[in-house]
Design an enzyme around this catalytic site. Sequence first.
Site, PDB file in Angstrom:
ATOM      1  N   GLN A  61      40.594 -32.223  20.293  1.00 56.66           N
ATOM      2  CA  GLN A  61      40.879 -31.576  19.006  1.00 56.66           C
ATOM      3  C   GLN A  61      41.009 -30.063  19.176  1.00 56.66           C
ATOM      4  O   GLN A  61      40.151 -29.421  19.782  1.00 56.66           O
ATOM      5  CB  GLN A  61      39.787 -31.874  17.980  1.00 56.66           C
ATOM      6  CG  GLN A  61      40.195 -31.372  16.592  1.00 56.66           C
ATOM      7  CD  GLN A  61      39.189 -31.699  15.505  1.00 56.66           C
ATOM      8  OE1 GLN A  61      38.136 -31.089  15.448  1.00 56.66           O
ATOM      9  NE2 GLN A  61      39.520 -32.648  14.648  1.00 56.66           N
ATOM     10  N   CYS A  91      37.921 -27.874   8.832  1.00 53.69           N
ATOM     11  CA  CYS A  91      36.631 -27.216   9.063  1.00 53.69           C
ATOM     12  C   CYS A  91      36.311 -26.226   7.933  1.00 53.69           C
ATOM     13  O   CYS A  91      37.111 -25.341   7.630  1.00 53.69           O
ATOM     14  CB  CYS A  91      36.642 -26.497  10.409  1.00 53.69           C
ATOM     15  SG  CYS A  91      35.070 -25.700  10.750  1.00 53.69           S
ATOM     16  N   LYS A 132      43.762 -33.678  11.193  1.00 53.71           N
ATOM     17  CA  LYS A 132      42.558 -33.966  10.404  1.00 53.71           C
ATOM     18  C   LYS A 132      42.595 -33.047   9.191  1.00 53.71           C
ATOM     19  O   LYS A 132      42.540 -31.821   9.325  1.00 53.71           O
ATOM     20  CB  LYS A 132      41.321 -33.689  11.267  1.00 53.71           C
ATOM     21  CG  LYS A 132      39.999 -33.729  10.532  1.00 53.71           C
ATOM     22  CD  LYS A 132      39.432 -35.131  10.514  1.00 53.71           C
ATOM     23  CE  LYS A 132      38.141 -35.230   9.740  1.00 53.71           C
ATOM     24  NZ  LYS A 132      37.078 -34.359  10.173  1.00 53.71           N
ATOM     25  N   GLY A 193      34.793 -40.042   5.454  1.00 46.79           N
ATOM     26  CA  GLY A 193      33.866 -39.503   4.457  1.00 46.79           C
ATOM     27  C   GLY A 193      32.945 -40.571   3.913  1.00 46.79           C
ATOM     28  O   GLY A 193      33.407 -41.594   3.392  1.00 46.79           O
ATOM     29  N   ASP A 194      31.628 -40.346   4.109  1.00 46.31           N
ATOM     30  CA  ASP A 194      30.608 -41.220   3.500  1.00 46.31           C
ATOM     31  C   ASP A 194      30.581 -42.659   3.999  1.00 46.31           C
ATOM     32  O   ASP A 194      30.188 -43.554   3.246  1.00 46.31           O
ATOM     33  CB  ASP A 194      30.773 -41.261   1.972  1.00 46.31           C
ATOM     34  CG  ASP A 194      29.991 -40.151   1.290  1.00 46.31           C
ATOM     35  OD1 ASP A 194      29.205 -39.472   1.979  1.00 46.31           O
ATOM     36  OD2 ASP A 194      30.174 -39.971   0.078  1.00 46.31           O
ATOM     37  N   GLY A 216      31.679 -40.240  10.460  1.00 44.27           N
ATOM     38  CA  GLY A 216      31.185 -38.887  10.742  1.00 44.27           C
ATOM     39  C   GLY A 216      29.684 -38.897  10.982  1.00 44.27           C
ATOM     40  O   GLY A 216      29.194 -39.474  11.957  1.00 44.27           O
ATOM     41  N   ARG A 217      28.947 -38.321  10.030  1.00 45.62           N
ATOM     42  CA  ARG A 217      27.507 -38.139  10.238  1.00 45.62           C
ATOM     43  C   ARG A 217      26.754 -39.447  10.411  1.00 45.62           C
ATOM     44  O   ARG A 217      25.724 -39.494  11.092  1.00 45.62           O
ATOM     45  CB  ARG A 217      26.924 -37.352   9.048  1.00 45.62           C
ATOM     46  CG  ARG A 217      27.384 -35.909   9.022  1.00 45.62           C
ATOM     47  CD  ARG A 217      27.172 -35.284   7.674  1.00 45.62           C
ATOM     48  NE  ARG A 217      28.013 -35.916   6.650  1.00 45.62           N
ATOM     49  CZ  ARG A 217      27.979 -35.620   5.358  1.00 45.62           C
ATOM     50  NH1 ARG A 217      27.135 -34.714   4.926  1.00 45.62           N
ATOM     51  NH2 ARG A 217      28.785 -36.224   4.502  1.00 45.62           N
TER      52      ARG A 217
HETATM   53  C1  LIG Z   1      27.837 -30.509  11.944  1.00 43.70           C
HETATM   54  C2  LIG Z   1      29.228 -31.024  11.721  1.00 43.70           C
HETATM   55  C3  LIG Z   1      30.209 -30.735  12.647  1.00 43.70           C
HETATM   56  C4  LIG Z   1      31.515 -31.211  12.465  1.00 43.70           C
HETATM   57  N1  LIG Z   1      32.464 -30.921  13.402  1.00 43.70           N
HETATM   58  C5  LIG Z   1      33.716 -31.423  13.263  1.00 43.70           C
HETATM   59  C6  LIG Z   1      34.716 -31.180  14.254  1.00 43.70           C
HETATM   60  O1  LIG Z   1      34.493 -30.505  15.268  1.00 43.70           O
HETATM   61  N2  LIG Z   1      35.938 -31.720  14.052  1.00 43.70           N
HETATM   62  C7  LIG Z   1      36.224 -32.493  12.949  1.00 43.70           C
HETATM   63  O2  LIG Z   1      37.347 -32.972  12.815  1.00 43.70           O
HETATM   64  N3  LIG Z   1      35.309 -32.721  12.007  1.00 43.70           N
HETATM   65  C8  LIG Z   1      34.068 -32.210  12.137  1.00 43.70           C
HETATM   66  N4  LIG Z   1      33.128 -32.456  11.172  1.00 43.70           N
HETATM   67  C9  LIG Z   1      33.495 -33.256   9.988  1.00 43.70           C
HETATM   68  C10 LIG Z   1      33.302 -34.753  10.244  1.00 43.70           C
HETATM   69  O3  LIG Z   1      34.170 -35.176  11.263  1.00 43.70           O
HETATM   70  C11 LIG Z   1      33.618 -35.558   8.983  1.00 43.70           C
HETATM   71  O4  LIG Z   1      34.936 -35.278   8.595  1.00 43.70           O
HETATM   72  C12 LIG Z   1      32.699 -35.218   7.827  1.00 43.70           C
HETATM   73  O5  LIG Z   1      31.359 -35.118   8.235  1.00 43.70           O
HETATM   74  C13 LIG Z   1      32.839 -36.273   6.712  1.00 43.70           C
HETATM   75  O6  LIG Z   1      32.461 -37.542   7.150  1.00 43.70           O
HETATM   76  P1  LIG Z   1      30.984 -38.120   6.806  1.00 43.70           P
HETATM   77  O7  LIG Z   1      30.772 -37.968   5.316  1.00 43.70           O
HETATM   78  O8  LIG Z   1      31.059 -39.549   7.255  1.00 43.70           O
HETATM   79  O9  LIG Z   1      30.018 -37.309   7.601  1.00 43.70           O
HETATM   80  C14 LIG Z   1      31.830 -31.984  11.319  1.00 43.70           C
HETATM   81  C15 LIG Z   1      30.830 -32.271  10.383  1.00 43.70           C
HETATM   82  C16 LIG Z   1      29.542 -31.803  10.565  1.00 43.70           C
HETATM   83  C17 LIG Z   1      28.492 -32.138   9.531  1.00 43.70           C
END
Ligand SMILES: Cc1cc2nc3c(=O)[nH]c(=O)nc-3n(C[C@H](O)[C@H](O)[C@H](O)COP(=O)(O)O)c2cc1C
Length: 310
Positions: A61, A91, A132, A193-194, A216-217
């Site tokens: 990325q 971001c 993204k 997301g989520d 993601g998280r």
């Molecule tokens: C600490 C942190 C770092 C992240 N770093 C990136 C990243 O480097 N590249 C990216 O595309 N998304 C990054 N994200 C976003 C996640 O990929 C994702 O889009 C976002 O957390 C929503 O998904 P979730 O609700 O399942 O966590 C980051 C999110 C967090 C919380």
Amino acid sequence: MEGLLDPAIRDLLGRLGGFQLATTEFLRVTNQLYPQKVFTRIMPELANNCQTKSGIPVHLQLLGSDPIAMADNAAKAAELGAIGIDLNFGCPAKTVNKHGGGALLLKEPTKVYQIINQVRQAVPKEIPVTAKLRLGWDDPELIYETAPAAESAGANWLTIHARTRVDGYKHPARWEWLAKAKQQLNIDIVANGDIKTADDYFRCLEISECHSVMIGRGIVYNPGLALEIEQALQGKVSTGRLVDWPRILQMIDEYHQFLIEKGLGKHAVSRTKQWIRELAKHYIEADVLFEQIKKEKCSVTAGKFIQNAI
Ligand SMILES: Cc1cc2nc3c(=O)[nH]c(=O)nc-3n(C[C@H](O)[C@H](O)[C@H](O)COP(=O)(O)O)c2cc1C
């Protein structure tokens, strides 16, 4: 995910199963062409046919706002063997946005187009170039402009985080907007997301009308989530946790050792603690371990606490 899903965690998670693809943390591009060592640091998988040791394909990325610099670095990554380039327009970090990168670019669909278009032209056709996105800066309707711009610039697919920049990470993901965005596109959207449980996965697919998701998280605090989804897809009913705490402890220990061997010193402790704190959202046992080592700065002592817990 920057600061969380580093190469070591990608490999550890990949071994559990359930994944089809991983993306590196973002490599921030300003106006310089990076030397090889920068690419291999963020993506050591380049030396392993762009796969984790456990065999999960990995895409690189890039994040930046200068179309030429992005294209030059993408071309270099392709020369080094990259099998996919993902471009970050999501971001929300203030430092990144202040320099015109990440989600700020969503306000300028023409710029999104230029960046993707330049990168697309700079790398061979067989290498997917993907983007993204978030739904928008403050207005989700912006996706009606950015997603078609990304498609016409040549993106192979889009991963859309179903929140705006202003939503941050807390607002519930607006999966329904992905279904609306999809109506305007011929390329696939990967929903994001989520996704925190297998149920979320199925609800997200239904509401977003997408065919795949990016976790993601959820994967950071529940490393078995992709496996749970895979098993649910096979119709297997899982009761309890698929990855038990002793296995997680082994993974924490391996992660910590890896960071020490990489020479990260006290940063090894802070990164390990960070992961343990995340794991505590799913594993109550992680909370106990975190309490024991939260003040620890020495990697050797922290390692002993982890070993004792095993
Ligand atoms: C600490 C942190 C770092 C992240 N770093 C990136 C990243 O480097 N590249 C990216 O595309 N998304 C990054 N994200 C976003 C996640 O990929 C994702 O889009 C976002 O957390 C929503 O998904 P979730 O609700 O399942 O966590 C980051 C999110 C967090 C919380």
